[in-house]
Design a protein around this motif. Structure first.
Motif, PDB file in Angstrom:
ATOM      1  N   VAL A 108       0.880  -1.413   0.012  1.00  0.00           N
ATOM      2  CA  VAL A 108      -0.119   0.052  -0.047  1.00  0.00           C
ATOM      3  C   VAL A 108       0.830   1.267  -0.150  1.00  0.00           C
ATOM      4  O   VAL A 108       2.050   1.260   0.694  1.00  0.00           O
ATOM      5  CB  VAL A 108      -1.227  -0.038   1.188  1.00  0.00           C
ATOM      6  CG1 VAL A 108      -0.195  -0.159   2.562  1.00  0.00           C
ATOM      7  CG2 VAL A 108      -1.993   1.109   1.347  1.00  0.00           C
ATOM      8  N   THR A 109       0.479   2.274  -0.735  1.00  0.00           N
ATOM      9  CA  THR A 109       1.196   3.521  -1.012  1.00  0.00           C
ATOM     10  C   THR A 109       0.597   4.339   0.156  1.00  0.00           C
ATOM     11  O   THR A 109      -0.540   4.124   0.458  1.00  0.00           O
ATOM     12  CB  THR A 109       1.163   3.963  -2.318  1.00  0.00           C
ATOM     13  OG1 THR A 109      -0.286   4.561  -2.671  1.00  0.00           O
ATOM     14  CG2 THR A 109       1.837   3.254  -3.377  1.00  0.00           C
ATOM     15  N   SER A 110       1.258   5.571   0.274  1.00  0.00           N
ATOM     16  CA  SER A 110       0.729   6.409   1.296  1.00  0.00           C
ATOM     17  C   SER A 110      -0.576   7.184   0.998  1.00  0.00           C
ATOM     18  O   SER A 110      -1.314   7.688   1.523  1.00  0.00           O
ATOM     19  CB  SER A 110       1.691   7.707   1.544  1.00  0.00           C
ATOM     20  OG  SER A 110       1.882   8.257   0.485  1.00  0.00           O
ATOM     21  N   ASP A 111      -0.961   7.223  -0.446  1.00  0.00           N
ATOM     22  CA  ASP A 111      -2.188   7.700  -0.973  1.00  0.00           C
ATOM     23  C   ASP A 111      -2.969   6.603  -1.182  1.00  0.00           C
ATOM     24  O   ASP A 111      -4.240   7.148  -2.023  1.00  0.00           O
ATOM     25  CB  ASP A 111      -1.809   8.514  -2.011  1.00  0.00           C
ATOM     26  CG  ASP A 111      -1.154   7.863  -3.468  1.00  0.00           C
ATOM     27  OD1 ASP A 111      -1.050   6.661  -3.185  1.00  0.00           O
ATOM     28  OD2 ASP A 111      -0.919   8.141  -4.428  1.00  0.00           O
ATOM     29  N   GLY A 112      -2.866   5.284  -0.539  1.00  0.00           N
ATOM     30  CA  GLY A 112      -3.751   4.084  -1.058  1.00  0.00           C
ATOM     31  C   GLY A 112      -3.853   3.389  -1.987  1.00  0.00           C
ATOM     32  O   GLY A 112      -4.761   2.557  -2.220  1.00  0.00           O
TER      33      GLY A 112
END
Length: 191
Positions: A108-112
């Protein structure tokens, strides 16, 4: 390193509590199910909880080690199993049989943006929900994963799994290692 990983009360092990009250997925670890955090490698702190339906992960990472993606989000941003190689991301590995030969992988990335696989095979399509909260000092991931997508059997007291959580740099692909490094894994014992 192997001896510490295999000990139930070793420095690379912790307990996952059974909860009657699931967390509200908002990226803030202030729900009653989140007990004390266990610090694992690279400043990553993790909490694990579960109920009959879900496995819950609460993960805090120093913000400086997960770069926030400021790119404009496209309508396909939340499409499953997109390539996350260009992005800084959190990778979670779950090894329910503790053989360190295969694992379920969630990224998962920090922006979802999300990607899930079993050893790189995208046929595994678990139901999971990440919530991310970014502050000046830490990025917090609060995740719920449908238990039956991880294991058909109910989680029982004294079950043990291996868990690995890593920050992955942009441009780096997740690769399976021929000889796993025990220092990258933590043993979770369920209560």
């Amino acid at each position: 390193s192997w001896g510490q990983l295999l000990k139930t009360n070793g420095k690379t092990s912790f307990f996952a509590n059974n909860t009657l009250s699931p967390p509200h997925l908002d990226g803030q670890l202030n729900d009653s199910c989140w007990q004390s955090a266990t610090l694992i490698h690279e400043g990553i702190a993790v909490r694990v909880s579960h109920d009959e339906e879900y496995l819950y992960l609460g993960i805090s990472v120093p913000t400086h080690s997960i770069h926030v993606n400021h790119e404009q989000l496209s309508p396909n941003t939340h499409q499953r199993d997109q390539s996350l190689d260009p992005f800084h991301r959190l990778a979670i590995f779950i090894d329910t049989d503790r053989d360190l030969l295969s694992s379920m992988q969630l990224q998962v990335t920090s922006d979802g943006r999300v990607h899930d696989s079993i050893d790189g095979c995208k046929n595994w399509q678990p139901t999971w929900y990440p919530a991310v909260q970014i502050s000046a000092d830490k990025t917090t991931y609060e995740i719920a994963i449908l238990r039956r997508d991880i294991t058909e059997l109910p989680i029982t007291s004294a079950d043990k799994w291996f868990l690995s959580i890593r920050s992955v740099e942009p441009g780096m692909a997740i690769q399976n290692e021929m000889m796993p490094r025990p220092s990258q894994w933590t043993q979770v014992t369920f209560e």
